[in-house]
Design a protein around this motif. Structure first.
Motif, mmCIF file in Angstrom:
data_model
loop_
_atom_site.group_PDB
_atom_site.id
_atom_site.type_symbol
_atom_site.label_atom_id
_atom_site.label_comp_id
_atom_site.label_asym_id
_atom_site.label_seq_id
_atom_site.Cartn_x
_atom_site.Cartn_y
_atom_site.Cartn_z
ATOM 1 N N GLN A 91 0.813 -1.209 0.000
ATOM 2 C CA GLN A 91 0.000 0.000 0.000
ATOM 3 C C GLN A 91 0.854 1.271 0.000
ATOM 4 O OE1 GLN A 91 -3.255 -0.232 2.798
ATOM 5 N NE2 GLN A 91 -3.839 -2.252 2.071
ATOM 6 N N GLU A 92 2.013 1.177 -0.642
ATOM 7 C CA GLU A 92 2.928 2.310 -0.794
ATOM 8 C C GLU A 92 3.255 2.489 -2.274
ATOM 9 O OE1 GLU A 92 4.129 4.327 1.571
ATOM 10 O OE2 GLU A 92 3.098 3.257 3.193
ATOM 11 N N PRO A 93 3.361 3.741 -2.735
ATOM 12 C CA PRO A 93 3.747 3.962 -4.134
ATOM 13 C C PRO A 93 5.158 3.446 -4.398
ATOM 14 C CG PRO A 93 3.231 6.058 -3.025
ATOM 15 C CD PRO A 93 3.185 4.980 -2.001
ATOM 16 N N ILE A 94 5.433 3.127 -5.657
ATOM 17 C CA ILE A 94 6.773 2.676 -6.026
ATOM 18 C C ILE A 94 7.124 3.207 -7.411
ATOM 19 C CG2 ILE A 94 6.022 0.496 -7.039
ATOM 20 C CD1 ILE A 94 8.565 -0.783 -5.853
ATOM 21 N N ILE A 95 8.383 3.591 -7.545
ATOM 22 C CA ILE A 95 8.952 3.984 -8.832
ATOM 23 C C ILE A 95 9.961 2.901 -9.199
ATOM 24 C CG2 ILE A 95 10.382 5.679 -10.046
ATOM 25 C CD1 ILE A 95 9.295 7.768 -7.969
ATOM 26 N N VAL A 96 9.805 2.324 -10.389
ATOM 27 C CA VAL A 96 10.719 1.277 -10.842
ATOM 28 C C VAL A 96 11.424 1.781 -12.106
ATOM 29 C CG1 VAL A 96 10.931 -1.135 -11.559
ATOM 30 C CG2 VAL A 96 9.186 -0.486 -9.881
ATOM 31 N N ASP A 147 4.327 12.223 -6.507
ATOM 32 C CA ASP A 147 3.510 13.159 -5.738
ATOM 33 C C ASP A 147 2.288 13.619 -6.527
ATOM 34 O OD1 ASP A 147 5.444 12.848 -3.781
ATOM 35 O OD2 ASP A 147 6.368 14.814 -4.118
ATOM 36 N N GLY A 148 2.471 13.890 -7.820
ATOM 37 C CA GLY A 148 1.351 14.330 -8.646
ATOM 38 C C GLY A 148 0.293 13.256 -8.812
ATOM 39 N N LEU A 149 0.737 12.032 -9.072
ATOM 40 C CA LEU A 149 -0.217 10.925 -9.231
ATOM 41 C C LEU A 149 -0.897 10.579 -7.915
ATOM 42 C CD1 LEU A 149 1.843 8.692 -11.677
ATOM 43 C CD2 LEU A 149 -0.184 10.072 -12.224
ATOM 44 N N THR A 150 -0.154 10.646 -6.810
ATOM 45 C CA THR A 150 -0.757 10.380 -5.493
ATOM 46 C C THR A 150 -1.857 11.394 -5.205
ATOM 47 O OG1 THR A 150 1.260 9.346 -4.668
ATOM 48 C CG2 THR A 150 -0.278 10.197 -3.016
#
Length: 159
Positions: A91-96, A147-150
């Protein structure tokens, strides 16, 4: 992308646009479809695949493809599997930056090279979906995208 603005400003404008378009809309499907369309159009071609995987109420701990823009998506993703399943579980965002180096990556489309996934929560704080954005470019996403997508995901389930 609108070249005259910085990326953070573009995300703020897109959030306002999405809020305006979905104001009063009670269908979650319509809200997700609108967001994926607006985001995909705004960031083309960097956004190669943009869409939602929704928590399936009939299959515990499984995501099912929802509204999206792009090539064929995976139909189902178990929690904990691949990038989307990882976000569903944590339940945390991730950048891959390189999906090919991500353990257990699910290649729905082999053209994807980088990915960002953000959780979507309902009014009670329960996971409702994940927003998945893929790019053919390596390392295409950063903290401004996260941040923008969140911020956009925070308004999607408020009818």
């Amino acid at each position: 992308m609108r070249q005259t603005m910085d990326k953070a400003a573009v995300y703020r404008d897109l959030k306002a646009e999405i809020e305006s378009v979905v104001a009063g809309e009670t269908s979650v499907t319509a809200r997700y479809a609108t967001a994926s369309c607006i985001l995909a159009q705004a960031f083309r071609p960097r956004y190669f695949w943009t869409g939602f995987y929704v928590v399936d109420p009939l299959k515990e701990r499984e995501l099912v493809v929802g509204p999206y823009q792009g090539t064929l998506g995976c139909l189902r993703i178990p929690f904990g599997k691949g990038v989307c399943g990882h976000v569903a579980a944590t339940q945390e965002p991730i950048i891959v930056p390189d999906v090919h180096a991500f353990p257990g990556h699910i290649a729905c489309d082999s053209a994807t090279n980088s990915e960002i996934v953000v959780p979507v929560f309902d009014a009670e704080g329960q996971l409702a979906a994940v927003l998945d954005v893929d790019s053919t470019e390596p390392d295409a996403f950063d903290e401004i995208d996260r941040d923008g997508l969140t911020a956009i995901c925070e308004i999607l389930l408020v009818a």
